[in-house]
Design a protein around this motif. Sequence first.
Motif, PDB file in Angstrom:
ATOM      1  N   PHE A  57       0.848  -1.323   0.050  1.00  0.00           N
ATOM      2  CA  PHE A  57       0.012  -0.005   0.000  1.00  0.00           C
ATOM      3  C   PHE A  57       0.982   1.261  -0.099  1.00  0.00           C
ATOM      4  CE2 PHE A  57      -3.232   2.783   2.527  1.00  0.00           C
ATOM      5  CZ  PHE A  57      -3.769   3.250   1.244  1.00  0.00           C
ATOM      6  N   ASP A  58       0.745   1.978  -1.162  1.00  0.00           N
ATOM      7  CA  ASP A  58       1.701   3.070  -1.313  1.00  0.00           C
ATOM      8  C   ASP A  58       0.647   4.240  -1.311  1.00  0.00           C
ATOM      9  OD1 ASP A  58       3.250   5.184  -2.302  1.00  0.00           O
ATOM     10  OD2 ASP A  58       4.266   4.108  -3.735  1.00  0.00           O
ATOM     11  N   THR A  59       0.934   5.301  -0.091  1.00  0.00           N
ATOM     12  CA  THR A  59      -0.337   6.418  -0.226  1.00  0.00           C
ATOM     13  C   THR A  59       0.246   7.440  -1.020  1.00  0.00           C
ATOM     14  OG1 THR A  59       0.987   7.222   1.865  1.00  0.00           O
ATOM     15  CG2 THR A  59      -0.912   5.791   2.358  1.00  0.00           C
ATOM     16  N   VAL A  60       1.538   7.805  -1.242  1.00  0.00           N
ATOM     17  CA  VAL A  60       1.959   8.689  -2.277  1.00  0.00           C
ATOM     18  C   VAL A  60       1.676   8.425  -3.594  1.00  0.00           C
ATOM     19  CG1 VAL A  60       4.354   9.818  -2.908  1.00  0.00           C
ATOM     20  CG2 VAL A  60       3.923   9.027  -0.642  1.00  0.00           C
ATOM     21  N   ASN A  61       1.907   7.377  -4.249  1.00  0.00           N
ATOM     22  CA  ASN A  61       1.657   6.989  -5.578  1.00  0.00           C
ATOM     23  C   ASN A  61       0.193   6.346  -5.641  1.00  0.00           C
ATOM     24  OD1 ASN A  61       4.473   7.561  -6.715  1.00  0.00           O
ATOM     25  ND2 ASN A  61       4.895   6.013  -5.608  1.00  0.00           N
ATOM     26  N   LYS A  62      -0.547   6.279  -4.623  1.00  0.00           N
ATOM     27  CA  LYS A  62      -1.943   5.672  -4.683  1.00  0.00           C
ATOM     28  C   LYS A  62      -2.012   4.297  -5.034  1.00  0.00           C
ATOM     29  CE  LYS A  62      -4.006  10.457  -4.697  1.00  0.00           C
ATOM     30  NZ  LYS A  62      -2.854  11.013  -4.121  1.00  0.00           N
ATOM     31  N   LYS A  63      -1.410   3.495  -4.782  1.00  0.00           N
ATOM     32  CA  LYS A  63      -1.165   1.997  -5.521  1.00  0.00           C
ATOM     33  C   LYS A  63      -1.266   1.121  -4.148  1.00  0.00           C
ATOM     34  CE  LYS A  63       1.820   2.954  -9.186  1.00  0.00           C
ATOM     35  NZ  LYS A  63       3.068   2.619  -9.868  1.00  0.00           N
ATOM     36  N   ALA A  64      -2.063  -0.136  -4.554  1.00  0.00           N
ATOM     37  CA  ALA A  64      -2.429  -1.234  -3.426  1.00  0.00           C
ATOM     38  C   ALA A  64      -2.364  -2.406  -4.081  1.00  0.00           C
ATOM     39  CB  ALA A  64      -3.407  -1.030  -2.776  1.00  0.00           C
ATOM     40  N   ALA A  65      -1.845  -3.363  -3.293  1.00  0.00           N
ATOM     41  CA  ALA A  65      -2.025  -4.956  -4.041  1.00  0.00           C
ATOM     42  C   ALA A  65      -2.386  -5.986  -2.808  1.00  0.00           C
ATOM     43  CB  ALA A  65      -0.426  -5.373  -4.542  1.00  0.00           C
ATOM     44  N   ILE A  66      -3.321  -6.720  -3.441  1.00  0.00           N
ATOM     45  CA  ILE A  66      -3.886  -7.808  -2.383  1.00  0.00           C
ATOM     46  C   ILE A  66      -3.498  -9.199  -2.786  1.00  0.00           C
ATOM     47  CG2 ILE A  66      -6.238  -8.329  -1.091  1.00  0.00           C
ATOM     48  CD1 ILE A  66      -6.977  -5.358  -1.971  1.00  0.00           C
ATOM     49  N   ASP A  67      -2.993  -9.901  -1.778  1.00  0.00           N
ATOM     50  CA  ASP A  67      -3.218 -11.424  -2.246  1.00  0.00           C
ATOM     51  C   ASP A  67      -3.977 -12.100  -1.561  1.00  0.00           C
ATOM     52  OD1 ASP A  67      -0.756 -11.083  -3.979  1.00  0.00           O
ATOM     53  OD2 ASP A  67       0.545 -11.486  -2.397  1.00  0.00           O
ATOM     54  N   GLY A  68      -4.224 -13.239  -2.035  1.00  0.00           N
ATOM     55  CA  GLY A  68      -5.405 -14.286  -1.357  1.00  0.00           C
ATOM     56  C   GLY A  68      -5.966 -14.912  -2.553  1.00  0.00           C
ATOM     57  N   ARG A  69      -7.195 -15.604  -2.066  1.00  0.00           N
ATOM     58  CA  ARG A  69      -8.169 -16.313  -2.923  1.00  0.00           C
ATOM     59  C   ARG A  69      -9.211 -15.337  -3.468  1.00  0.00           C
ATOM     60  NH1 ARG A  69      -9.766 -19.469  -7.029  1.00  0.00           N
ATOM     61  NH2 ARG A  69     -11.410 -20.541  -6.495  1.00  0.00           N
ATOM     62  N   ILE A  70      -9.243 -14.498  -4.466  1.00  0.00           N
ATOM     63  CA  ILE A  70     -10.200 -13.644  -4.484  1.00  0.00           C
ATOM     64  C   ILE A  70     -11.448 -14.123  -5.422  1.00  0.00           C
ATOM     65  CG2 ILE A  70     -10.777 -11.267  -6.010  1.00  0.00           C
ATOM     66  CD1 ILE A  70      -7.694 -11.183  -5.829  1.00  0.00           C
ATOM     67  N   SER A  71     -12.663 -13.809  -4.746  1.00  0.00           N
ATOM     68  CA  SER A  71     -13.913 -14.601  -5.254  1.00  0.00           C
ATOM     69  C   SER A  71     -14.805 -13.447  -5.975  1.00  0.00           C
ATOM     70  CB  SER A  71     -14.578 -14.941  -4.303  1.00  0.00           C
ATOM     71  OG  SER A  71     -14.930 -14.126  -2.896  1.00  0.00           O
ATOM     72  N   ALA A  72     -14.467 -12.083  -5.439  1.00  0.00           N
ATOM     73  CA  ALA A  72     -15.601 -11.165  -5.964  1.00  0.00           C
ATOM     74  C   ALA A  72     -14.947  -9.796  -5.980  1.00  0.00           C
ATOM     75  CB  ALA A  72     -16.912 -11.062  -5.486  1.00  0.00           C
ATOM     76  N   PHE A  73     -15.136  -8.849  -6.990  1.00  0.00           N
ATOM     77  CA  PHE A  73     -15.020  -7.224  -6.356  1.00  0.00           C
ATOM     78  C   PHE A  73     -15.789  -6.711  -7.102  1.00  0.00           C
ATOM     79  CE2 PHE A  73     -12.833  -6.070 -10.387  1.00  0.00           C
ATOM     80  CZ  PHE A  73     -12.217  -7.122 -10.933  1.00  0.00           C
ATOM     81  N   MET A  74     -16.440  -5.519  -6.421  1.00  0.00           N
ATOM     82  CA  MET A  74     -17.686  -4.541  -6.917  1.00  0.00           C
ATOM     83  C   MET A  74     -17.147  -3.244  -6.406  1.00  0.00           C
ATOM     84  SD  MET A  74     -20.517  -6.027  -4.141  1.00  0.00           S
ATOM     85  CE  MET A  74     -19.914  -7.677  -4.045  1.00  0.00           C
ATOM     86  N   TYR A  75     -18.080  -2.483  -7.184  1.00  0.00           N
ATOM     87  CA  TYR A  75     -18.085  -0.963  -6.691  1.00  0.00           C
ATOM     88  C   TYR A  75     -19.191  -0.776  -6.013  1.00  0.00           C
ATOM     89  CZ  TYR A  75     -13.873  -0.227  -9.586  1.00  0.00           C
ATOM     90  OH  TYR A  75     -12.769  -0.104 -10.099  1.00  0.00           O
TER      91      TYR A  75
END
Length: 89
Positions: A57-75
């Motif tokens: 999670f980089d607050t300066v460059n506004k980037k993030a990365a998440i690991d794990g078993r992803i089942s869904a993402f939604m806005y």
Amino acid sequence: MDAMEMKQDHTVKMDGRKSVELTGVLQVERFDSTEFLIETVMGKLKVRGTGLKMKHFDTVNKKAAIDGRISAFMYVDSGSGKSFFKRST
């Protein structure tokens, strides 16, 4: 959210269902091993799965990365979830 934030890029890059990299991340509102709620320049994004953890999670460059078993993402707009694919059409 001001006009400057709306002009920033927001990307979602998934590697299979095991990791996701995001740009345009403003803040991580809450998270645990099954769900992340992330505020992006395009709205709030929920990432759900199992064994989820914040890899980066980089607050300066506004980037993030998440690991794990992803089942869904939604806005999420006004308390209701819209799938990424419905929102992008």
